[in-house]
Design a protein around this motif. Structure first.
Motif, short mmCIF file in Angstrom:
data_model
loop_
_atom_site.label_atom_id
_atom_site.label_comp_id
_atom_site.label_asym_id
_atom_site.label_seq_id
_atom_site.Cartn_x
_atom_site.Cartn_y
_atom_site.Cartn_z
N GLU A 242 0.84 -1.39 -0.15
CA GLU A 242 0.11 0.14 -0.04
C GLU A 242 1.01 1.39 0.06
O GLU A 242 1.75 1.51 0.94
CB GLU A 242 -0.78 -0.24 1.26
CG GLU A 242 -1.68 1.18 1.37
CD GLU A 242 -3.01 1.01 0.50
OE1 GLU A 242 -3.35 1.90 -0.24
OE2 GLU A 242 -3.58 -0.15 0.65
N LEU B 43 -8.66 -7.48 8.68
CA LEU B 43 -7.85 -8.40 8.14
C LEU B 43 -8.35 -9.18 6.95
O LEU B 43 -9.64 -9.45 6.81
CB LEU B 43 -7.77 -9.60 9.43
CG LEU B 43 -7.50 -9.01 10.73
CD1 LEU B 43 -7.38 -10.27 11.74
CD2 LEU B 43 -6.07 -8.36 10.56
N SER B 44 -7.65 -9.64 6.31
CA SER B 44 -7.70 -10.22 5.08
C SER B 44 -7.96 -11.77 5.52
O SER B 44 -7.69 -12.25 6.45
CB SER B 44 -6.41 -10.56 4.07
OG SER B 44 -6.57 -11.45 3.22
N LYS B 45 -8.78 -12.65 4.70
CA LYS B 45 -9.40 -13.81 5.29
C LYS B 45 -8.02 -14.85 5.11
O LYS B 45 -8.17 -15.67 6.02
CB LYS B 45 -10.34 -14.50 4.22
CG LYS B 45 -9.86 -14.67 2.81
CD LYS B 45 -10.96 -14.97 1.93
CE LYS B 45 -10.69 -15.31 0.49
NZ LYS B 45 -9.58 -16.38 0.33
N ASP B 46 -6.88 -14.45 4.47
CA ASP B 46 -5.80 -15.24 4.27
C ASP B 46 -4.46 -14.49 5.19
O ASP B 46 -3.47 -14.67 4.97
CB ASP B 46 -5.36 -15.50 3.03
CG ASP B 46 -6.27 -16.18 2.10
OD1 ASP B 46 -6.82 -17.16 2.78
OD2 ASP B 46 -6.44 -15.97 0.86
N VAL B 47 -4.94 -13.73 6.18
CA VAL B 47 -3.98 -12.89 7.08
C VAL B 47 -2.96 -13.75 7.77
O VAL B 47 -3.41 -15.16 8.04
CB VAL B 47 -4.53 -12.10 8.12
CG1 VAL B 47 -5.47 -12.92 9.22
CG2 VAL B 47 -3.71 -11.16 8.78
N VAL C 248 -7.83 -15.77 9.74
CA VAL C 248 -8.44 -14.65 10.72
C VAL C 248 -8.63 -15.17 12.09
O VAL C 248 -8.34 -14.57 13.25
CB VAL C 248 -10.04 -14.12 10.28
CG1 VAL C 248 -10.51 -13.17 11.07
CG2 VAL C 248 -9.58 -13.36 8.69
N ILE D 81 -0.32 -4.16 3.99
CA ILE D 81 -1.87 -3.81 3.82
C ILE D 81 -1.85 -3.87 2.20
O ILE D 81 -1.16 -3.11 1.64
CB ILE D 81 -1.94 -2.36 4.43
CG1 ILE D 81 -1.84 -2.18 5.67
CG2 ILE D 81 -3.56 -2.00 3.79
CD1 ILE D 81 -2.01 -0.79 6.74
N ASP E 150 -4.96 -3.68 -0.79
CA ASP E 150 -6.31 -3.66 -0.95
C ASP E 150 -7.35 -3.13 0.21
O ASP E 150 -8.20 -3.60 0.26
CB ASP E 150 -6.87 -4.70 -1.84
CG ASP E 150 -6.17 -4.93 -3.31
OD1 ASP E 150 -5.70 -4.00 -3.67
OD2 ASP E 150 -6.16 -6.15 -3.43
N LYS F 264 -6.80 -4.03 3.19
CA LYS F 264 -6.88 -5.03 4.31
C LYS F 264 -5.48 -5.38 4.83
O LYS F 264 -4.43 -5.36 4.17
CB LYS F 264 -7.49 -6.55 3.70
CG LYS F 264 -9.04 -6.38 3.24
CD LYS F 264 -10.00 -6.20 4.62
CE LYS F 264 -11.52 -6.17 4.20
NZ LYS F 264 -12.24 -6.12 5.30
N GLU G 117 -2.90 -8.02 5.38
CA GLU G 117 -2.50 -9.24 4.64
C GLU G 117 -1.44 -9.93 5.56
O GLU G 117 -1.63 -11.05 5.62
CB GLU G 117 -1.93 -9.08 3.35
CG GLU G 117 -1.65 -10.25 2.32
CD GLU G 117 -3.21 -10.94 2.17
OE1 GLU G 117 -3.12 -11.96 1.60
OE2 GLU G 117 -4.09 -10.10 1.88
N THR G 118 -0.33 -9.37 5.99
CA THR G 118 0.53 -9.84 6.78
C THR G 118 0.93 -8.88 8.03
O THR G 118 1.02 -7.84 7.92
CB THR G 118 1.81 -10.16 6.10
OG1 THR G 118 1.40 -10.79 4.97
CG2 THR G 118 2.88 -10.89 7.09
#
Length: 293
Positions: free
Chosen positions: A158, A187-191, A211, A271, A273, A275, A277-278
């Motif tokens: 980002e 949070l991304s669903k794959d965080v 999550v 970050i 999009d 969300k 991510e990590t």
């Protein structure tokens, strides 16, 4: 002359090594080499010092990689405080981001050195070839292989630092306040959460995925009893005040958490999009001593 270039040399060594302590050792060794040569015979002191520092850093990285194989839990680069204006120099800023340094860890020592010297410091291939002791065509091939690997692995950052700061503030407020709904929404669903305790502080020994796992961990570490356990693992006791601040760490906003006036962790978010991510969580006290509370 050496002091004039010390900052540059430390920057080169840190990007190759991912450890400020190791980088400073390398720069000190470069100083010893410099003090032992007839400086009148050196046509370009800056180029000479970068060459010596880079070679020493490559040797140090080979040694460090063998040590990191027995490291307790995930190994993360040592976080460093950076001035906000560092981000104005895009290549230098990106090359020092924690997420980028994590990707660079997957390169061989030579690939990493070539990538750093070319992409961050824009050295000509002829000079890099001399530094690493390879022919120029072989050096170009190393650079291409490293660049392709980094492009494949690097996160899509980002780019708006103000938005990253706002997201980091919201993340800390939700975590510290126990607002799980707000936290989950960020949070991304794959965080993924990667933590580095180095066996010196309480931290997960494997990356946490998803999550549910990440939110459970974040909710747990903010409980008073968990804070007390964490303090005890660091040899601290008593009624200790927890503090949070958002500051520039590795050329990006990060959350610095202190306990009783001592920095105990740094959280850096990737970050994508809008969300998270990590999450990189540094808790190894040996890597936090240079960050003020």
């Amino acid at each position: 002359m050496f002091e004039e270039h010390r900052h540059l040399l430390t920057g080169v060594a840190y990007r190759i090594l991912g450890s400020l302590a190791d980088a400073e050792d390398v720069v000190q060794e470069a100083w010893l080499r410099w003090s032992g040569v007839d400086q009148a015979t050196v046509d370009d002191p800056k180029a000479y010092l970068v060459r010596v520092t880079s070679r020493l850093a490559i040797d140090r990285l080979r040694w460090a990689k063998s040590r990191r194989e027995s490291y307790v839990g995930p190994w993360l680069p040592e976080p460093i405080a950076t001035a906000p204006d560092v981000a104005e120099h895009v290549e230098l800023a990106e090359s020092v981001e924690l997420a980028m340094l994590v990707v660079l860890e997957t390169l061989s020592p030579l690939e990493r050195a070539v990538f750093v010297l070319r992409e961050a410091f824009d050295l000509p291939f002829s000079e890099i070839a001399e530094i690493i002791g390879r022919a120029e065509p072989a050096t170009r091939q190393l650079a291409r292989r490293a660049r392709d690997h980094v492009q494949e692995k690097r996160p899509r950052f980002e780019t708006d630092l103000d938005e990253r700061r706002r997201m980091t503030e919201r993340f800390i407020n939700a975590s510290a306040g126990g607002d799980l709904d707000a936290l989950i929404a960020m949070l991304s669903k794959d965080v993924t959460l990667v933590s580095d305790g180095g066996g010196k502080a309480r931290a997960p020994l494997r990356a946490l995925l998803g999550v549910d796992n990440v939110t459970r961990f974040l909710a747990a570490i903010t409980r008073p009893e968990e804070i007390a356990k964490f303090a005890a693992s660091l040899g601290m006791a008593g009624d200790l005040e927890v503090g949070f601040r958002i500051t520039e760490v590795n050329a990006a906003p990060a959350a610095v958490v202190s306990l009783g006036g001592r920095v105990i962790s740094v959280l850096s978010l990737v970050i994508i999009d809008g969300k998270v991510e990590t999450i990189y969580l540094m808790a190894n006290p040996e890597k936090l001593g240079r960050l003020s509370p």
